[in-house]
Motif scaffolding. Sequence first.
Motif, PDB file in Angstrom:
ATOM      1  N   GLY A  85     -13.361   3.920  13.579  1.00 46.43           N
ATOM      2  CA  GLY A  85     -13.169   3.017  14.710  1.00 46.43           C
ATOM      3  C   GLY A  85     -12.063   2.011  14.565  1.00 46.43           C
ATOM      4  N   GLY A  86     -11.323   2.025  13.455  1.00 50.36           N
ATOM      5  CA  GLY A  86     -10.216   1.098  13.298  1.00 50.36           C
ATOM      6  C   GLY A  86     -10.640  -0.354  13.437  1.00 50.36           C
ATOM      7  N   MET A  87      -9.814  -1.151  14.122  1.00 49.39           N
ATOM      8  CA  MET A  87     -10.075  -2.581  14.261  1.00 49.39           C
ATOM      9  C   MET A  87     -11.372  -2.846  15.033  1.00 49.39           C
ATOM     10  N   ARG A  88     -11.698  -1.994  15.976  1.00 49.45           N
ATOM     11  CA  ARG A  88     -12.946  -2.180  16.719  1.00 49.45           C
ATOM     12  C   ARG A  88     -14.148  -2.116  15.785  1.00 49.45           C
ATOM     13  N   ALA A  89     -14.211  -1.093  14.954  1.00 47.94           N
ATOM     14  CA  ALA A  89     -15.327  -0.953  14.022  1.00 47.94           C
ATOM     15  C   ALA A  89     -15.296  -2.044  12.965  1.00 47.94           C
ATOM     16  N   VAL A  90     -14.102  -2.345  12.468  1.00 48.77           N
ATOM     17  CA  VAL A  90     -13.974  -3.363  11.424  1.00 48.77           C
ATOM     18  C   VAL A  90     -14.434  -4.721  11.945  1.00 48.77           C
ATOM     19  N   THR A  91     -14.070  -5.060  13.175  1.00 46.92           N
ATOM     20  CA  THR A  91     -14.435  -6.367  13.733  1.00 46.92           C
ATOM     21  C   THR A  91     -15.944  -6.548  13.777  1.00 46.92           C
ATOM     22  N   TRP A  92     -16.655  -5.589  14.377  1.00 52.13           N
ATOM     23  CA  TRP A  92     -18.100  -5.765  14.524  1.00 52.13           C
ATOM     24  C   TRP A  92     -18.828  -5.615  13.195  1.00 52.13           C
ATOM     25  N   THR A  93     -18.253  -4.841  12.279  1.00 50.66           N
ATOM     26  CA  THR A  93     -18.831  -4.769  10.932  1.00 50.66           C
ATOM     27  C   THR A  93     -18.646  -6.091  10.208  1.00 50.66           C
ATOM     28  N   GLN A  94     -17.474  -6.707  10.361  1.00 53.73           N
ATOM     29  CA  GLN A  94     -17.210  -7.974   9.671  1.00 53.73           C
ATOM     30  C   GLN A  94     -18.113  -9.102  10.174  1.00 53.73           C
ATOM     31  N   VAL A  95     -18.457  -9.091  11.453  1.00 56.86           N
ATOM     32  CA  VAL A  95     -19.398 -10.096  11.956  1.00 56.86           C
ATOM     33  C   VAL A  95     -20.741  -9.936  11.241  1.00 56.86           C
ATOM     34  N   ALA A  96     -21.210  -8.687  11.135  1.00 55.82           N
ATOM     35  CA  ALA A  96     -22.468  -8.421  10.423  1.00 55.82           C
ATOM     36  C   ALA A  96     -22.354  -8.814   8.955  1.00 55.82           C
ATOM     37  N   GLN A  97     -21.202  -8.555   8.333  1.00 55.52           N
ATOM     38  CA  GLN A  97     -21.005  -8.895   6.926  1.00 55.52           C
ATOM     39  C   GLN A  97     -20.961 -10.406   6.708  1.00 55.52           C
ATOM     40  N   TYR A  98     -20.410 -11.138   7.675  1.00 55.63           N
ATOM     41  CA  TYR A  98     -20.390 -12.593   7.527  1.00 55.63           C
ATOM     42  C   TYR A  98     -21.811 -13.152   7.471  1.00 55.63           C
ATOM     43  N   VAL A  99     -22.681 -12.645   8.331  1.00 55.07           N
ATOM     44  CA  VAL A  99     -24.072 -13.118   8.340  1.00 55.07           C
ATOM     45  C   VAL A  99     -24.697 -12.937   6.961  1.00 55.07           C
ATOM     46  N   ILE A 100     -24.497 -11.771   6.371  1.00 55.29           N
ATOM     47  CA  ILE A 100     -25.101 -11.494   5.064  1.00 55.29           C
ATOM     48  C   ILE A 100     -24.460 -12.342   3.968  1.00 55.29           C
ATOM     49  N   LEU A 101     -23.144 -12.437   3.970  1.00 55.18           N
ATOM     50  CA  LEU A 101     -22.507 -13.147   2.855  1.00 55.18           C
ATOM     51  C   LEU A 101     -22.802 -14.644   2.879  1.00 55.18           C
ATOM     52  N   ILE A 102     -22.899 -15.253   4.070  1.00 52.75           N
ATOM     53  CA  ILE A 102     -23.150 -16.700   4.091  1.00 52.75           C
ATOM     54  C   ILE A 102     -24.603 -16.989   3.728  1.00 52.75           C
ATOM     55  N   ILE A 103     -25.543 -16.134   4.159  1.00 52.02           N
ATOM     56  CA  ILE A 103     -26.938 -16.306   3.735  1.00 52.02           C
ATOM     57  C   ILE A 103     -27.040 -16.132   2.229  1.00 52.02           C
ATOM     58  N   ALA A 104     -26.370 -15.103   1.700  1.00 51.72           N
ATOM     59  CA  ALA A 104     -26.435 -14.823   0.265  1.00 51.72           C
ATOM     60  C   ALA A 104     -25.826 -15.953  -0.564  1.00 51.72           C
ATOM     61  N   TYR A 105     -24.815 -16.598  -0.039  1.00 51.06           N
ATOM     62  CA  TYR A 105     -24.171 -17.670  -0.792  1.00 51.06           C
ATOM     63  C   TYR A 105     -25.009 -18.944  -0.778  1.00 51.06           C
ATOM     64  N   LEU A 106     -25.639 -19.229   0.354  1.00 53.01           N
ATOM     65  CA  LEU A 106     -26.352 -20.497   0.499  1.00 53.01           C
ATOM     66  C   LEU A 106     -27.733 -20.485  -0.147  1.00 53.01           C
ATOM     67  N   VAL A 107     -28.433 -19.359  -0.094  1.00 55.87           N
ATOM     68  CA  VAL A 107     -29.822 -19.327  -0.558  1.00 55.87           C
ATOM     69  C   VAL A 107     -29.969 -19.768  -2.011  1.00 55.87           C
ATOM     70  N   PRO A 108     -29.265 -19.157  -2.984  1.00 59.15           N
ATOM     71  CA  PRO A 108     -29.480 -19.566  -4.376  1.00 59.15           C
ATOM     72  C   PRO A 108     -29.083 -21.007  -4.659  1.00 59.15           C
ATOM     73  N   VAL A 109     -28.007 -21.480  -4.038  1.00 53.92           N
ATOM     74  CA  VAL A 109     -27.575 -22.845  -4.334  1.00 53.92           C
ATOM     75  C   VAL A 109     -28.502 -23.864  -3.685  1.00 53.92           C
ATOM     76  N   VAL A 110     -29.101 -23.523  -2.560  1.00 59.78           N
ATOM     77  CA  VAL A 110     -30.103 -24.412  -1.955  1.00 59.78           C
ATOM     78  C   VAL A 110     -31.341 -24.481  -2.843  1.00 59.78           C
ATOM     79  N   ILE A 111     -31.778 -23.333  -3.369  1.00 57.03           N
ATOM     80  CA  ILE A 111     -32.936 -23.317  -4.278  1.00 57.03           C
ATOM     81  C   ILE A 111     -32.627 -24.121  -5.539  1.00 57.03           C
ATOM     82  N   LEU A 112     -31.429 -23.917  -6.098  1.00 61.39           N
ATOM     83  CA  LEU A 112     -31.042 -24.661  -7.301  1.00 61.39           C
ATOM     84  C   LEU A 112     -30.979 -26.158  -7.029  1.00 61.39           C
TER      85      LEU A 112
END
Length: 681
Positions: free
Chosen positions: A205-232
Motif C-alpha cells: 500500500g505504499g504511503m497509504r499503508a505506511v501512514t495508517w500503520t504508523q498511527v497504530a505503531q505510535y499508540v503502542i510505542l507511547i504506551i510501551a514507553y510510559l508504562v514502565p517509567v510511570v511504575i518506576l
Amino acid sequence: MTRSRAFAHRLRRYYGWYTVVFVLFVLLLALGEQLGLSQPVIGHVFLFVTIAIYAAIGVMSRTTDVSEYYVAGRRVPAMFNGMATAADWMSAASFIGLAGTLYFSGFEGLAFVTGWTGGFVLVALLLAPYLRKFGQYTIPDFLGARYQGSVARLVGLAAAVLASFVYLVAQIYGVGLITSRFVSVEFEIGLFIGLAGILVCSFLGGMRAVTWTQVAQYVILIIAYLVPVVILSYKLTGIPLPQAAYGSVLQKITVREDALFDAPSEAEVRTLYAARARDYQAKIGGLPDSLETERRALIERLNELRLGNASAREIALTERALRDLPRTPAEAEQMWARARAEALERSRPPPRHAQAHPGANAAESAVARNNFLALMFVLMVGTAALPHILMRYYTTPGVVEARRSVAWSLLFIFLLYVTAPAYAVFAKWEVYHNLVGSSISILPEWVSSWGKVGLVKIEDLNLDGILQLAELRMDTDVIVLATPEIAGLPYVVSGLVAAGGLAAALSTADGLLLTISNALSHDLYYKVVNPQASTHRRLVISKSQLLVVAVVAAWVASMRPDNILFMVGLAFSIGASAFFPALVLGIFWKRANRPGAVAGMLAGLALTLIYVVQTHPFFGGSMAHAWFDINPISAGVFGVPLGFVTIVVVSLLTAPPPREIQDLVDYVRYPELRLYPEREE
C-alpha cells in the motif's frame, strides 16, 4: 459535517477502539503471567501479535493508485498525520537509544532532546507549508523543479538514498536486537523476522499503508514507553508522574556518585584499566614485532596447557585468543587502538549526571560545550532536512493542515522526549544502588540474558569477586529494553517495551524504505529514464526496489556496524549538509540557481563525509584529525555552512534563474497565488 470531518471522526473512533483493545490485551497477558504463563510465550505473543496487526493494516490499505501509493491520496487529517510523523520520527534511536544516551552522558545528552524537538520548529517555519504548497511527491521533485532539471534532482536523489539508507540500517539493527532477545533466536534471524514485518506494511500500500500503520505503531510505542517509567516513578517516589518526580531521585544519584566514584576499589580498577591502555600503546608502538611476539606467546601457552592438566575451558579460551589475534600489523594497529581507547575511557570516572559540560579543566569543558552546541545544531537542521519526514507533509489536504500537523507532531513527540530524562535517572539509580557492589557470583538474571546478545559485559579486573562500576559495561541501546528487568518489574512490562521498541523501529523503517524506493522509481526511473512509463510499471519498479533495498539494508545491519544513535546522527549530518541549504535558499532566495544548488549540495555532503571518515574509528579514522575537537556525529556542522556559502557564491557568479522559476518561488511562498493550480491536486 463535511466529508473530511466525517473521515477524521471515523478515524478517531477506529483508533480509539484499537487503543482500548490493546490495553486490554496487555492486561490479559499480565493476568496470564500471574497464572503461570512463561516468559518465552509472553515475548512471542507480544512480538507476533503486534506484527500481525501491522500486517493486517498493510494488507487492508493496499492500493494501485499512484497518488495513494506515494502520498496517501493527500487526505490524511492533521492530527493523524502528526501521529504518523511522530511514529516515523521516533525511531529505534529515540525509543531505544535516547534514554541510554542520557544515562551515560547526563546533561550532555540533552542536546538530542533540544535538537530534535527544536528541529520541528524549523520544519514548521521554513519548509513544511511551502513544500505542501508545491505539491508533487518527493524532495528531489522540488529540487528538480526549482533548480531546473535532472542534475539537481539526481544529486538530491543520491543524498536522499544515502541518508535514508544509513538511517534504515540503524532501524533494522534495532529490530534484530529486539527480536533476538525476546524471541530467543539468532541476531541475523531476528533481522529477517522484523524485515518481513516491514515489507508487509509498506509493500502493498505504499504511503497509504505506511501512514495508517504508523498511527497504530505510535499508540503502542507511547504506551510501551510510559508504562514502565510511570511504575518506576511510583515505586521510587510514590508519585506516578515521572516527568515531575525524577528530580528527587537525581539528588540521590548525585550523593551516590560522590561515594561511588571516590571508593578505593573503584580507583584500583580504573588504575588497572589505565595500565592496560599503556600496554596496548606499547604494543602499537612495537609493531610488527609485538604482533609476532604475541602470537608466539599464545602458541607456547596453548602447548603448555595441552601437555599439562589444564581444563578444557582454559584450552578453549587460549585457542579463541589465538584465533582472534589480528593477522596483519595493520589489523593489529586498528584493533589495539580501539581496545586502548576503551581502556582509557574506563580508566576515567563517568561524567556526573547533573554536571553541564564536564571536564578536568577549562579547556576540556569548552570542548564539551562546543560538541553540545554542534550536535544540537546538526540535529535541528537535520530534522528539517530528512526526506522521509518532509515527505509526510505532502500527505495533508492543504497548506493549513500541513502547519497543524507539525504542531501535532511536536505534541506527540514531546510526550516521549519529556519522559526520557526520567527514564535515564530511574535506570541509573537502580544500577548504582542495587547492582554495583554486588557479588559477581550472584548477579541478576538480566545481566546474563543481555550478555548473550553482547550488550552487557562484566570483567572482574581486580579479582575481588565484587562488581565495581568500572567493571560493568552496558551498551547504550540496552538501557530502555532492560530497565523493566533491572527494576524487577513483571516480565509482561519487558514484553511491552520490546513491542514498543519494535513499533518505533518498524515505523521509521517503513518510511525510510518508502523514501528510498520512491526516489529510485519516481525520481530516477520515471522522471529521468522513462518519462512515458505507465502507472502499473512505476508501481512495479517501486515495489521491486523496495525489496532490494530492504534485503541489502538487512545484510549491512547483520554486520552490526555501530551503535544505533551514531548511525542516526550520521544520517542527520548527511541530510542537513545535502538538503537544508538548497531547500531553504530555494524557497526564500529567488537568485539561487542550478549551478549554485548542485555545487552547494555536493560541497556540503563531501565535506561531511570526509570529516566522518577521517575522525571515526569505524572507518579507520582518529579524533587526532578532528577540527576543533568536534565529534564525527556532528560532522554536518561544517557541511551546512559550506553548503550555504557555496550556493550563494556560485549563484552570484552565474546567470540568474529564468522568470518562470522565480514565479515558482512566489507561488510556493504566497498562499493567495494560483499560478500552478494543478500542483494543489
